[in-house]
Design an enzyme around this catalytic site. Structure first.
Site, mmCIF file in Angstrom:
data_model
loop_
_atom_site.group_PDB
_atom_site.id
_atom_site.type_symbol
_atom_site.label_atom_id
_atom_site.label_comp_id
_atom_site.label_asym_id
_atom_site.label_seq_id
_atom_site.Cartn_x
_atom_site.Cartn_y
_atom_site.Cartn_z
ATOM 1 N N ALA A 186 0.862 -1.411 -0.032
ATOM 2 C CA ALA A 186 0.232 0.177 -0.028
ATOM 3 C C ALA A 186 0.904 1.424 -0.092
ATOM 4 O O ALA A 186 0.624 2.074 -0.867
ATOM 5 C CB ALA A 186 -0.935 -0.124 1.095
ATOM 6 N N ASP B 175 -4.080 -2.369 4.118
ATOM 7 C CA ASP B 175 -4.348 -1.727 2.854
ATOM 8 C C ASP B 175 -5.172 -0.522 2.882
ATOM 9 O O ASP B 175 -5.329 0.517 2.231
ATOM 10 C CB ASP B 175 -4.757 -2.564 1.654
ATOM 11 C CG ASP B 175 -3.762 -3.524 1.288
ATOM 12 O OD1 ASP B 175 -3.264 -4.414 1.731
ATOM 13 O OD2 ASP B 175 -2.734 -2.776 0.056
HETATM 14 O O1 MRU Z 1 -1.252 -7.037 -3.455
HETATM 15 P P1 MRU Z 1 -0.233 -6.576 -2.674
HETATM 16 O O2 MRU Z 1 1.114 -7.367 -2.595
HETATM 17 O O3 MRU Z 1 0.034 -5.181 -3.066
HETATM 18 O O4 MRU Z 1 -0.721 -6.659 -1.172
HETATM 19 C C1 MRU Z 1 0.027 -6.026 -0.026
HETATM 20 C C2 MRU Z 1 -0.503 -6.023 1.252
HETATM 21 O O5 MRU Z 1 -1.597 -6.638 1.550
HETATM 22 C C3 MRU Z 1 0.285 -5.530 2.457
HETATM 23 O O6 MRU Z 1 0.120 -6.345 3.546
HETATM 24 C C4 MRU Z 1 -0.094 -4.279 2.600
HETATM 25 O O7 MRU Z 1 -0.287 -3.453 1.270
HETATM 26 C C5 MRU Z 1 0.533 -3.469 3.464
HETATM 27 S S1 MRU Z 1 2.132 -3.028 3.006
HETATM 28 C C6 MRU Z 1 3.086 -2.263 4.303
#
Ligand code: MRU
Length: 350
Positions: free
Chosen positions: A52, A243
């Site tokens: 995120a 997110d």
């Molecule tokens: O689909 P992604 O890899 O972007 O998903 C990321 C996540 O779910 C993370 O846990 C979240 O973005 C936190 S990153 C600090």
């Protein structure tokens, strides 16, 4: 050893974004130059840049790239601004669940709101670049603060994490993973378990890679091993990123997070979320109103490009799920720790 920056701006206002292409890890450390908005959007949607906060940073710099496109196309005045605004909207909607992306794009745009209508594209770009850099620099500091606050409340014993929440996913050392690495750097010693995180294996490919780079021992487990692992008593805490967090504390994170929270509750294991304030969306009250991205069936049927399900089989591939606030012991932000997690404590913290 540290992990290289996942996103950076190279050069001046007519420069470009350089990303670590996370789809090539852990096999190859490759960098991708983004000189046009289409390349940035493709990188976000293909998860070359992901996590995120990192997609927010890429989105902020993406708006600078949009201004440079306008300059290269010799657009002036209103036409230049209209180009930037249209490309900014495409960037902000490239992925729907992580609120950080739209948050960063809109914050960058506010930097040009008060500039006169006939402002040249290069001057728009300068103002946007200053703001995008500020978003990036702030995120670096937020990660450090989250690491400190989280390490202070992390109980002794093994830790299980999900997906990737480290340097690759942020502008600094990470969120949930920064809690783990900060505690480790303080001299504490414990087992670290990384869920492989199906279907795209962010835990096995990226979290394990980051921890190996840092010299922190890591044990990768298949997602389905979590219940067995918790029952064995080797997990004293589960910690994940987020997110989007709503006003009542419901939290969207990588698919599988909700199941982990249910398992943690069943085994009396505290479940922590770590996220910066840019991940909170107080305009949404309940988790059921968070848009959940659904991705291509092929990611499930052909993991790492290898056929794992017969032709003709359908697949359901939600990229995120929502963990209700009642299953979360505490949310760790750069400002401190929200505990218990209720509408009053979340809104009071922000
Ligand atoms: O689909 P992604 O890899 O972007 O998903 C990321 C996540 O779910 C993370 O846990 C979240 O973005 C936190 S990153 C600090």
């Amino acid at each position: 050893m540290s992990v290289p920056a996942s996103v950076q701006w190279v050069g001046g206002v007519d420069g470009h974004i350089e990303l670590i292409d996370q789809t090539a890890l852990p096999g190859r450390l490759e960098r991708l130059a983004c000189r046009d908005v289409e390349t940035v959007i493709e990188a976000i949607q293909s998860l070359r840049v992901r996590g995120a906060p990192a997609i927010g940073i890429a989105g902020g710099y993406g708006v600078v790239v949009a201004a440079d496109e306008a300059r290269r196309q010799h657009l002036t005045g209103e036409a230049a601004r209209a180009h930037v605004l249209a490309r900014a909207e495409s960037l902000a909607s490239a992925r729907p669940t992580a609120v950080n992306l739209r948050w960063a794009v809109e914050r960058a745009l506010r930097a040009i709101e008060t500039l006169p209508e006939d402002t040249p594209a290069a001057v728009l770009g300068e103002a946007l670049l200053t703001e995008a850099r500020a978003i990036h620099d702030e995120d670096r500091q937020l990660c450090a603060a989250i690491g400190r606050h989280g390490a202070a409340v992390l109980p002794a014993g093994g830790v299980l994490t999900h997906c990737n929440t480290g340097a690759l996913a942020t502008g600094g050392d990470g969120t949930a993973l920064a809690v783990i690495t900060t505690a480790w750097d303080q001299g504490r010693r414990f087992e670290v378990f990384a869920d492989e995180t199906r279907p795209l294996l962010q835990g096995a490919r990226l979290t394990a890679w980051e921890l190996v780079q840092r010299g922190i021992p890591v044990t990768v487990v298949v997602d389905a091993a979590a219940a067995h692992l918790m029952k064995s008593g080797r997990v004293a805490a589960v910690i994940v990123g987020a997110d989007r967090i709503t006003a009542c504390g419901d939290t969207a994170n990588k698919i599988g997070t909700y199941g982990l929270a249910v398992l943690a509750a069943a085994h009396g294991v505290p479940f922590f979320v770590a996220a910066p304030s840019s991940t909170f969306d107080l305009a949404i009250d309940l988790g059921e109103d968070i848009p959940i991205e659904e991705r291509a069936a092929r990611e499930v049927t052909h993991p790492l490009g290898v056929q794992a399900a017969p032709e003709g089989a359908a697949a359901f591939n939600p990229a995120f799920d929502v963990t209700p606030a009642r299953l979360i012991k505490a949310i760790i932000t750069e400002r401190g720790v929200i505990e218990p997690v209720t509408r009053a404590t979340v809104t009071g913290h922000m």
